[in-house]
Scaffold this motif. Structure first.
Motif: not given
Length: 324
Positions: A78, A82, A110, A136, A268-269, A272
């Motif tokens: 992330n 990303v 994320p 996160l 998760s990746g 958004r």
């Protein structure tokens, strides 16, 4: 009720697509309802997350904090991979500052809310991903301004107010999680708590349908009004999903994650924090009024993508019957 819930579970994908279509039609034919529907997003999403958290024992979340390999991989994907992907995609709209800012805002943050729901629907490790949520959230608050300075210039980063991140964390994560923990505690001693747990589990599919319909209906009219300009970012958002699908699968194999953890990593990746980032974009100057619509466009593309991912990701991971 159990028979009906079983039918919902077996027909999730067509039901979610129907919810997206209904939301799109409702928002297109009744654009005046958009403000009220926008206000309804957080309550509906909070209820969906409450039902999701009820299915995740609090003790499992506590144990997941010790899974350093999974947490570390989620953070690297992330906050290292990303941003590199977002930077590359952003070059295609670098000539339009509003689209550039909107795209960067949403791709660099994320998701911390409905990613848990989609992960669970795909048989992913939702307890482990839930344990990663505070980290996160904290890191995106710290790193988002840094990446915006690097990718869009210091002047743009100075326009961002990060207060909505804190508010969203309290409203969409802390409050539903605390309520779910309370109901779980009651369920250990009283039948009423167990009844709430059972009802929430049965209601997951209709709650997700309601969330999808409300989000789409609240935003579709605004996006349609700028469809020509926003068409530039649609393929970029679709490309992001495709790239992050491959990245998540490859990273999971590289570090030896099990199937459930790999699914959680993919979601998760790929997802958004658009519903949290949107207030930041709405607070931007009038000269950047296309930025919020660029964020909303990502939401619409992502929701369609997640409906596909719920069916596709389990097929691409090793063990279709892996447990959370």
């Amino acid at each position: 009720m159990q028979r009906l819930a079983g039918w919902w579970d077996r027909h999730q994908i067509p039901l979610y697509l129907a919810a997206l279509a209904i939301g799109g039609l409702a928002g297109s034919f009744a654009p005046a309802a958009a403000p009220a529907l926008t206000v309804a997003i957080n309550p509906v999403l909070g209820l969906l997350l409450f039902a999701t958290f009820l299915g995740v024992p609090v003790i499992e979340v506590a144990r997941s904090f010790r899974d350093i390999r999974f947490l570390g991989t989620v953070l690297v994907v992330n906050f290292v991979v990303v941003p590199a992907v977002a930077l590359g995609l952003s070059r295609f709209v670098a000539d339009d500052r509003a689209l550039l800012v909107g795209l960067l805002l949403v791709l660099l943050a994320p998701c911390v809310d409905y990613v848990i729901v989609f992960t669970g629907l795909a048989g992913g490790a939702k307890a482990r991903l839930l344990a990663a949520v505070p980290v996160l959230m904290l890191l995106q608050i710290v790193l988002l301004p840094v990446y915006l300075v690097l990718f869009a210039g210091s002047e743009t980063a100075g326009l961002i107010d990060l207060a909505p991140f804190v508010e969203a964390f309290l409203v969409l994560i802390v409050a539903p999680l605390a309520a779910a923990a309370l109901v779980q505690a009651i369920a250990r001693r009283h039948r009423a708590g167990r009844a709430i747990e059972s009802a929430a589990a049965s209601a997951m599919v209709p709650l997700m349908m309601l969330t999808l319909a409300v989000v789409v209906a609240s935003q579709i009219a605004a996006v349609g009004g700028e469809a020509v300009a926003l068409a530039r970012v649609v393929p970029l958002y679709a490309a992001f999903l495709a790239v992050m699908l491959g990245v998540g699968l490859a990273a999971g194999r590289l570090v030896g994650l099990d199937a459930a953890a790999t699914r959680a990593l993919v979601f998760s990746g790929s997802t958004r924090n658009s519903l949290v980032v949107l207030p930041l974009a709405l607070a931007l100057p009038a000269a950047l009024d296309l930025a919020p619509l660029a964020v909303v466009t990502q939401t619409l593309v992502e929701l369609v993508g997640m409906v596909v991912f719920v069916r596709l990701v389990p097929r691409l991971t090793r063990s279709p019957d892996a447990r959370d």
